[in-house]
Design an enzyme around this catalytic site. Structure first.
Site, mmCIF file in Angstrom:
data_model
loop_
_atom_site.group_PDB
_atom_site.id
_atom_site.type_symbol
_atom_site.label_atom_id
_atom_site.label_comp_id
_atom_site.label_asym_id
_atom_site.label_seq_id
_atom_site.Cartn_x
_atom_site.Cartn_y
_atom_site.Cartn_z
ATOM 1 N N ALA A 61 0.706 -1.116 -0.035
ATOM 2 C CA ALA A 61 -0.033 -0.217 0.114
ATOM 3 C C ALA A 61 0.919 1.391 0.080
ATOM 4 O O ALA A 61 2.008 1.006 0.331
ATOM 5 C CB ALA A 61 -0.736 0.127 1.307
ATOM 6 N N GLY A 106 0.102 -5.574 0.192
ATOM 7 C CA GLY A 106 -1.094 -5.356 -0.598
ATOM 8 C C GLY A 106 -0.708 -6.056 -1.718
ATOM 9 O O GLY A 106 -1.468 -6.867 -2.588
ATOM 10 N N GLU A 109 -1.066 -9.653 -1.262
ATOM 11 C CA GLU A 109 -2.442 -10.049 -1.237
ATOM 12 C C GLU A 109 -3.078 -10.223 -2.513
ATOM 13 O O GLU A 109 -4.023 -10.880 -2.875
ATOM 14 C CB GLU A 109 -3.099 -8.870 -0.356
ATOM 15 C CG GLU A 109 -2.917 -9.292 1.305
ATOM 16 C CD GLU A 109 -3.467 -7.875 2.080
ATOM 17 O OE1 GLU A 109 -4.107 -8.206 2.893
ATOM 18 O OE2 GLU A 109 -3.152 -6.818 1.782
ATOM 19 N N GLU A 129 2.887 -5.942 7.352
ATOM 20 C CA GLU A 129 1.867 -4.939 7.980
ATOM 21 C C GLU A 129 2.140 -4.909 9.511
ATOM 22 O O GLU A 129 2.028 -4.058 10.213
ATOM 23 C CB GLU A 129 0.456 -5.366 7.779
ATOM 24 C CG GLU A 129 0.087 -5.059 6.271
ATOM 25 C CD GLU A 129 0.163 -6.433 5.503
ATOM 26 O OE1 GLU A 129 -0.426 -6.399 4.307
ATOM 27 O OE2 GLU A 129 0.939 -7.269 5.886
#
Length: 255
Positions: A61, A106, A109, A129
């Site tokens: 992110a 991300g 993911e 994270e």
């Protein structure tokens, strides 16, 4: 545009293009959702490759953008974040992630949303994270555990460590490791082969497997049974069985 969709020979390539690290800011997330939904609906797209370019898949992110968000802002944004990734996961066609360089947070993911992951030999994947005082928020706690099992998922999520391509392959996080220069070529070739298959049967297979992983076995079997019977109404089923009887197995050509 930070994300583009290009179609060739039945394969749609969803390309991340936000140099230098393909950080997934809100605009990129929203564009990703838009193009995933477009690929899902286009008849000329029969399989999909998700690709970040030669150097990096996606390093996560946009932390600078997230740093200024408070609790209320993330409550408002959280579902949109997840929805952008879920749109990729729910493309009713085969999807392969072509992973080069970093696929972190991300980025990891997003790779998890694919049906198959081909990684460069220099790739590094992870869910870091926890090092920010957070947990994965775009499906990592759910899709990673389903893919590699809860213990290995907790190892990656609890520690935030990166795994190299060889370890990712060993734990089932990726499905194939190839030289970095060949990642996209091999991903596209895999997708192109599947693009020649029976589209409805592939959709049925994907939905049956994915639904079964998310529910109890009886529900999963009911989904499988309904799709199996429904495919007897398709031209592809007629074509496939006729070819088998007349020419032998594996020679059917589907529209």
């Amino acid at each position: 545009m930070t994300v583009t969709l290009e179609v060739s020979a039945g394969v749609g390539t969803i390309r991340l293009d936000r140099p230098p690290m393909n950080a997934l800011d809100i605009a990129t997330q929203d564009r990703l959702k838009e193009l995933a939904e477009e690929a899902a609906g286009r008849d000329d797209v029969r399989a999909v490759v998700v690709y970040g370019g030669e150097k990096v898949f996606a390093a996560g992110a946009d932390i600078k953008e997230m740093q200024v968000m408070d609790h209320a802002a993330m409550v408002r944004r959280g579902k949109g974040l997840q929805d952008s990734f879920t749109a990729v996961a729910r493309i009713p066609k085969p999807v392969v992630a072509a992973v080069t360089g970093y696929a972190l947070g991300g980025g990891c993911e997003l790779a998890l949303c694919a049906d198959f992951r081909i990684a460069a030999d220099n790739a590094k994947l992870g869910q870091p994270e926890i090092l920010l005082g957070l947990i994965p928020g775009a499906g990592g706690t759910q899709r990673l555990a389903r893919l590699v099992g809860p213990s290995k998922a907790k190892d990656l999520i609890f520690t935030g460590r990166h795994v190299k391509a060889d370890e990712a392959l060993a734990i089932g996080l990726v499905d194939r490791v190839v030289p970095a220069a060949e990642v996209y070529e091999q991903a596209h070739a895999w997708a192109a082969k599947l693009a020649q298959g029976p589209a409805l049967a592939l959709r049925a297979a994907k939905e049956s497997v994915d639904t079964g992983l998310e529910t109890d076995i009886d529900t999963g079997l009911a989904v499988e049974r309904n799709w199996f019977a429904g495919l007897f109404a398709t031209e592809d089923r007629e074509r496939g069985m006729r070819s088998f009887v007349e020419e032998g197995p594996g020679k059917a050509k589907f529209l």
